[in-house]
Design an enzyme around this catalytic site. Sequence first.
Site, PDB file in Angstrom:
ATOM      1  CE  LYS A 193      -3.832   0.126   2.421  1.00 19.55           C
ATOM      2  NZ  LYS A 193      -4.822   0.237   3.521  1.00 19.55           N
ATOM      3  CD  GLU A 199       8.801  -7.235   6.679  1.00 18.82           C
ATOM      4  OE1 GLU A 199       8.619  -7.593   7.862  1.00 18.82           O
ATOM      5  OE2 GLU A 199       8.292  -6.205   6.177  1.00 18.82           O
ATOM      6  N   GLY A 253      -5.308  -4.786   5.031  1.00 21.84           N
ATOM      7  CA  GLY A 253      -4.551  -5.772   4.275  1.00 21.84           C
ATOM      8  C   GLY A 253      -5.160  -7.159   4.302  1.00 21.84           C
ATOM      9  NE  ARG A 254      -7.070  -7.949  10.441  1.00 20.00           N
ATOM     10  CZ  ARG A 254      -6.545  -6.796  10.813  1.00 20.00           C
ATOM     11  NH1 ARG A 254      -5.447  -6.353  10.235  1.00 20.00           N
ATOM     12  NH2 ARG A 254      -7.111  -6.058  11.754  1.00 20.00           N
ATOM     13  CD  GLU A 339      -2.449  -8.292  11.101  1.00 19.51           C
ATOM     14  OE1 GLU A 339      -1.212  -8.451  11.185  1.00 19.51           O
ATOM     15  OE2 GLU A 339      -3.033  -8.016  10.036  1.00 19.51           O
ATOM     16  CG  HIS A 370      -2.108 -40.249   9.186  1.00 26.39           C
ATOM     17  ND1 HIS A 370      -2.065 -41.602   9.489  1.00 26.39           N
ATOM     18  CD2 HIS A 370      -3.116 -40.093   8.304  1.00 26.39           C
ATOM     19  CE1 HIS A 370      -2.994 -42.238   8.795  1.00 26.39           C
ATOM     20  NE2 HIS A 370      -3.650 -41.343   8.063  1.00 26.39           N
ATOM     21  CE  LYS A 481       5.518  -3.402  10.848  1.00 27.63           C
ATOM     22  NZ  LYS A 481       4.672  -3.171   9.652  1.00 27.63           N
TER      23      LYS A 481
END
Length: 519
Positions: A193, A199, A253-254, A339, A370, A481
Amino acid sequence: MDSADLVSALAELPRPAHLRELFADDPGRAERYVVDVGDLRIDFSKHRIDDAVLARLLQLAERSGVEARRDAMFAGEHVNVTEDRAVMHVALRAPKSSVMMVDGVDVGPDVHAVLDQMSEFAERIRDDDLITHVVNIGIGGSDLGPAMAYRALDAYRHERIRCSFVSNVDGADIAAALAGSDPASTLFVVASKTFGTIETLTNARTARAWLVDALGEAAVADHFVAVSTNAERVAEFGIDAANMFGFWDWVGGRYSVDSAIGLSVMIAIGPENFREFLLGFHLVDEHFRTAPLAENAPVLMALLGIWCVNGLGFGTKAVLPYAEELSRFPAYLQQLDMESNGKSVRLDGSPVVGRTGPIVWGEPGTNGQHAFYQLLHQGTDIVPVDFIGFATPHHPYRGHHDLLMANLFAQSEALAFGRDAPHGEPYRQFDGNRPNTVILAEQLTPSVLGQLIALYEHIVHVQGTIWGINSYDQWGVELGKELANEITPEFTGEFTGDPVPAAHDTSTNALIAWYRSRR
């Protein structure tokens, strides 16, 4: 009582009988505790509730203002109070005829202008034989959403184009995506954005250097596009302004996979299928907006979650899709839920009383059987489960699918009803009474995937409303961060053997010194 007191009071309610008894005493339970929305059939009869508990939960929803806050969100009010923003991801999938107001402006035309821009670009890439590899570079919602949807809609992908998703700042991630790739046939989608996420920009610069080394500086304009709101930084990077796809600060964002963040998905499945994806979202949006609370699928599922967390004290939840294509769906929901509702401060600034968001996790069936199902069936921690399955697979192996679905139904039954130990062997005792929901649909289509995502989005909204927290900020990601940005300069440059500056606690200083000595 305010809503916090009502939530706390859930722990004092009488516990319903064991699920064995509830089903034995109420033959109509399996038909009554089912809700349909769109193509989804949601069976919640195997939850530890009865009519009295359900009535109390619906009363909690009413008194917590679930309807009022839902309506405020759809009206574009600033329900994200800590950031003073509207929350309008529902506008991303509204039809052109809808009026979606934010701060006195109908945002619908802008949304559809971007969708049209995306469609034109996606068709051009799909029709041109040049591009065979699309690399989406993002993190968080700019990665988890498109990566999950791309995997989920495998059956709808363009036969020539494959997509990779790079998010981790660990160089191994970008190295794996670039390995074996041809720069001339690779397109990079940089999703950020602000175009400042460290990152994402680190990976994007590495990709840029790789491309320029092979094709020269002029190739950047043809092989990079941006999903961003920061035109100046995008231009500085060398991306053509015509290849920047925008979105808005009222999209978290999510909650953004159905925005331009989904560009790589649209390229893969095509604009027509992407619009079917959006229609699935909208179908559930309309159900959530209009259905009475007692018939409202997101509300009912949210209340079941509240009951499990605050009434029964279960602090975790597993989402187990019996569909390999949904292998990334639990990870996607981790961000969406944890979040959003992993908060300990209420909207008024007071501390939360009791638990809020559960820990969300899961793997696709039958793999998980399993691995961790031992704990689900006999562990000391009780984990509520959402099972997801489909009647018809996209592959031709019907026998495989019958076995898969037999396992889904068997696990749901076993968790709920258990089994007494044969011959009195305690290690073979299954107590059962472990709550689970079964969500079914005919097939995993773009529309059905949109319906599933919207269902869980609105579950999160309702639960945040009842807990009195802001589901739309994420201040908890900031501190780590900030500290990483402070520590990074201590790794760079020529090391002279000087001691680490005593800027941190003694443990962190020692860790940094260990790393510096080996760098």
